[in-house]
Design a protein around this motif. Structure first.
Motif, PDB file in Angstrom:
ATOM      1  N   ALA A 116       2.135   1.722  -7.466  1.00 52.62           N
ATOM      2  CA  ALA A 116       0.706   1.386  -7.573  1.00 52.62           C
ATOM      3  C   ALA A 116       0.256   0.579  -6.369  1.00 52.62           C
ATOM      4  CB  ALA A 116       0.443   0.619  -8.858  1.00 52.62           C
ATOM      5  N   CYS A 117       1.101  -0.348  -5.939  1.00 53.19           N
ATOM      6  CA  CYS A 117       0.779  -1.185  -4.782  1.00 53.19           C
ATOM      7  C   CYS A 117       0.654  -0.313  -3.540  1.00 53.19           C
ATOM      8  CB  CYS A 117       1.846  -2.245  -4.605  1.00 53.19           C
ATOM      9  SG  CYS A 117       1.545  -3.352  -3.197  1.00 53.19           S
ATOM     10  N   ALA A 118       1.564   0.655  -3.387  1.00 54.11           N
ATOM     11  CA  ALA A 118       1.534   1.550  -2.228  1.00 54.11           C
ATOM     12  C   ALA A 118       0.244   2.352  -2.222  1.00 54.11           C
ATOM     13  CB  ALA A 118       2.745   2.476  -2.254  1.00 54.11           C
ATOM     14  N   ILE A 119      -0.133   2.840  -3.393  1.00 49.91           N
ATOM     15  CA  ILE A 119      -1.359   3.652  -3.481  1.00 49.91           C
ATOM     16  C   ILE A 119      -2.589   2.805  -3.160  1.00 49.91           C
ATOM     17  CG2 ILE A 119      -2.821   4.943  -5.055  1.00 49.91           C
ATOM     18  CD1 ILE A 119      -0.256   5.844  -6.514  1.00 49.91           C
ATOM     19  N   ILE A 120      -2.669   1.607  -3.774  1.00 51.05           N
ATOM     20  CA  ILE A 120      -3.829   0.739  -3.547  1.00 51.05           C
ATOM     21  C   ILE A 120      -3.924   0.324  -2.083  1.00 51.05           C
ATOM     22  CG2 ILE A 120      -4.831  -1.514  -4.087  1.00 51.05           C
ATOM     23  CD1 ILE A 120      -3.655  -1.227  -6.899  1.00 51.05           C
ATOM     24  N   SER A 121      -2.786  -0.029  -1.503  1.00 48.56           N
ATOM     25  CA  SER A 121      -2.768  -0.458  -0.101  1.00 48.56           C
ATOM     26  C   SER A 121      -3.236   0.657   0.826  1.00 48.56           C
ATOM     27  CB  SER A 121      -1.355  -0.891   0.303  1.00 48.56           C
ATOM     28  OG  SER A 121      -0.948  -2.029  -0.418  1.00 48.56           O
ATOM     29  N   PHE A 325       6.188   7.670  -1.532  1.00 48.00           N
ATOM     30  CA  PHE A 325       5.353   6.483  -1.738  1.00 48.00           C
ATOM     31  C   PHE A 325       5.729   5.373  -0.760  1.00 48.00           C
ATOM     32  CE2 PHE A 325       5.247   8.637  -5.894  1.00 48.00           C
ATOM     33  CZ  PHE A 325       3.869   8.716  -6.072  1.00 48.00           C
ATOM     34  N   ALA A 326       7.029   5.333  -0.408  1.00 45.04           N
ATOM     35  CA  ALA A 326       7.483   4.339   0.564  1.00 45.04           C
ATOM     36  C   ALA A 326       6.842   4.601   1.923  1.00 45.04           C
ATOM     37  CB  ALA A 326       9.000   4.349   0.674  1.00 45.04           C
ATOM     38  N   VAL A 327       6.807   5.901   2.306  1.00 47.20           N
ATOM     39  CA  VAL A 327       6.164   6.277   3.581  1.00 47.20           C
ATOM     40  C   VAL A 327       4.685   5.926   3.557  1.00 47.20           C
ATOM     41  CG1 VAL A 327       5.526   8.227   5.046  1.00 47.20           C
ATOM     42  CG2 VAL A 327       7.832   8.083   4.084  1.00 47.20           C
ATOM     43  N   LEU A 328       4.033   6.191   2.439  1.00 45.63           N
ATOM     44  CA  LEU A 328       2.603   5.891   2.287  1.00 45.63           C
ATOM     45  C   LEU A 328       2.351   4.396   2.442  1.00 45.63           C
ATOM     46  CD1 LEU A 328      -0.172   7.132   1.555  1.00 45.63           C
ATOM     47  CD2 LEU A 328       0.347   6.608  -0.849  1.00 45.63           C
ATOM     48  N   ALA A 329       3.194   3.600   1.799  1.00 45.20           N
ATOM     49  CA  ALA A 329       3.037   2.149   1.867  1.00 45.20           C
ATOM     50  C   ALA A 329       3.279   1.643   3.278  1.00 45.20           C
ATOM     51  CB  ALA A 329       3.982   1.460   0.898  1.00 45.20           C
ATOM     52  N   THR A 330       4.250   2.261   3.955  1.00 47.09           N
ATOM     53  CA  THR A 330       4.532   1.857   5.337  1.00 47.09           C
ATOM     54  C   THR A 330       3.324   2.124   6.244  1.00 47.09           C
ATOM     55  OG1 THR A 330       6.892   2.299   5.055  1.00 47.09           O
ATOM     56  CG2 THR A 330       6.040   2.211   7.320  1.00 47.09           C
ATOM     57  N   ALA A 331       2.762   3.294   6.111  1.00 44.05           N
ATOM     58  CA  ALA A 331       1.584   3.662   6.927  1.00 44.05           C
ATOM     59  C   ALA A 331       0.433   2.705   6.641  1.00 44.05           C
ATOM     60  CB  ALA A 331       1.177   5.094   6.638  1.00 44.05           C
ATOM     61  N   ALA A 332       0.258   2.371   5.366  1.00 45.40           N
ATOM     62  CA  ALA A 332      -0.823   1.445   4.985  1.00 45.40           C
ATOM     63  C   ALA A 332      -0.579   0.075   5.584  1.00 45.40           C
ATOM     64  CB  ALA A 332      -0.918   1.358   3.468  1.00 45.40           C
ATOM     65  N   SER A 333       0.685  -0.348   5.592  1.00 49.45           N
ATOM     66  CA  SER A 333       1.020  -1.661   6.144  1.00 49.45           C
ATOM     67  C   SER A 333       0.706  -1.731   7.630  1.00 49.45           C
ATOM     68  CB  SER A 333       2.504  -1.948   5.905  1.00 49.45           C
ATOM     69  OG  SER A 333       2.860  -3.204   6.478  1.00 49.45           O
TER      70      SER A 333
END
Length: 465
Positions: A116-121, A325-333
């Protein structure tokens, strides 16, 4: 024209300089007393309390120019100056996302929380690049710094110079008007003194003739000359009066033309004020929102990074299910990290814009102060010229000979008087009054010839006897 140091000697010679010196605030009590003695308390008090209302730009014109400055800035930057609070919302969302990052801790939160955090970020990061918060404000600030503020400060500097130059030229014109008026009064006074002297001589000779006494030939010739001399002086006084009035009126008209300079200066000041008011209406708020947005994106970047680490760690246990989702969160970061740096950089730029805006406002205030000072000088100079007066004497009517005897009768009276003092009388300047001695010389020759003929007749009579 500002007064850096007082020149009392000049102030005692020029009313124009005296009134400027008085309002400079650099006059001692003793110097003020000397000015009062020279120019009078009434003038000194008037110069200290000049009313510039008549020469100030109309409030409606000032407000119109101010609004024009604002509208020009809006058109130039393409930004209407509204305040935006979207960054507060974005930061609130980012903070909410950070709460989801608590999933990294051994708690009730689990893998679903990290996802959820990855998606929101990622949504927050994507939203930033779509909406580009505070970009309009930053672009407007850059344009203001690169073009509008430098031009505004240049216009104010030019305006200051124009006002100071105009004030000096007005002072010169005013002093010229003063000198012209003073010279005319001096010449009129000189002519009046001479006129009175001639009239006294004329009246004395006239009284002598009317009393029955005989006028000498020189007195007769002098009396003939006095009336034309007085008429010439009368005409000279009239000519001086008319010419001086024309000259002073022309100088006054030339001074009045500088009213446009002060009106244009006020318009420039108003336009710059409209520009800076426009900038002040959003720049500090925009800088605050940039810091807020930067902080929010920083939180989002950290939250996304933490979520990405958790999801990568769980990837082996889930056979790669959390990798995407890890890749998504990384890109968002990464994206939010870049966004955060951009916002803080923009905030730094906005601080520079705010400093430059304040400098422009200070220069505007300085220019406004110069406007007030030079407008006071202008108003005082206008009053000085308006108050100039020509001292025209009223009793300069040329007296007439109303004895009724006429020139022939005066000639016969003068002929009986015999020889006279040929030097004549002196005028008040110590120079002889030129006399027309042609008639006197002719009469003398005629009398001498008659005497010779009488002697010859007497001799003939003696011979006859």
């Amino acid at each position: 024209m500002s007064i850096e140091s007082v020149d009392l000697e000049r102030a005692l010679e020029s009313a124009t300089y005296a009134q400027q010196m008085l309002r400079s605030g650099k006059v001692s009590t003793e110097q003020k007393g000397q000015l009062v003695a020279k120019w009078g308390a009434e003038n000194v008090n008037k110069w200290l309390s000049v009313d510039t209302t008549e020469y100030q730009i109309d409030d409606s014109d000032y407000n119109t120019s101010k609004e024009a400055g604002k509208e020009t800035a809006i058109a130039s930057t393409g930004y209407d100056g509204h305040k935006s609070y979207g960054s507060v919302v974005n930061t609130a969302i980012s903070t909410g996302g950070a709460v989801a990052a608590r999933a990294i801790a051994p708690s009730a939160f689990g893998q679903l929380s990290a996802i959820a955090c990855a998606i929101i970020s990622s949504v927050i990061a994507a939203k930033y690049y779509i909406e580009k918060p505070n970009k309009e404000q930053h672009s407007a600030a850059e344009h203001l710094m690169e073009q509008e503020f430098p031009e505004a400060q240049g216009s104010l500097s030019e305006t200051q110079g124009l006002m100071e130059d105009s004030s000096e030229q007005v002072a010169e014109l005013t002093e010229e008007a003063e000198d012209t008026n003073e010279e005319a009064n001096d010449k009129i006074e000189e002519d009046k003194t001479l006129f009175d002297f001639y009239r006294q001589q004329y009246e004395a000779l006239k009284a002598k003739k009317e009393s029955g006494e005989s006028l000498t030939l020189d007195e007769q010739a002098l009396m003939k000359q006095l009336a034309p001399l007085m008429e010439d002086l009368n005409e000279d006084i009239t000519t001086i009066s008319e010419d001086t009035s024309d000259d002073v009126n022309e100088l006054n008209d030339n001074i009045a033309e500088y009213q446009d300079t002060f009106d244009e200066s006020a318009e420039t000041i108003a336009e710059v004020e409209g520009l800076t008011d426009y900038a002040e209406g959003f720049d500090e708020n925009a800088r605050t929102m940039m810091y807020v947005e930067g902080a929010g994106q920083c939180i989002n970047s950290v939250s996304a990074g933490i979520a990405a680490a958790r999801l990568y760690a769980e990837a082996s246990a889930t056979f790669g299910a959390t990798t995407a989702f890890a890749v998504l969160a990384t890109a968002a970061s990464v994206a939010s990290g870049i966004a955060s740096g951009q916002q803080f950089s923009w905030a730094s730029d906005m601080s520079k814009e705010i400093d430059m805006r304040r400098e422009t406002q200070d220069k505007g205030t300085q220019t406004s102060d110069i406007y007030d000072e030079e407008l006071e000088n202008y108003a005082a100079n206008m009053e000085i010229v308006d108050d100039l007066e020509l001292e025209i004497p009223e009793d300069i009517e040329v007296p007439s000979d109303d004895a009724g005897e006429g020139e022939a009768s005066m000639m016969s009276i003068a002929a009986d008087a015999g020889e006279t003092d040929e030097q004549g009388l002196l005028n008040p300047m110590g120079t002889p009054i030129e006399e027309d001695k042609s008639q006197s010389t002719t009469d003398k020759n005629h009398n001498s010839k008659n005497a010779d003929e009488d002697d010859k007749n007497d001799n003939d009579k003696k011979k006859v006897k």
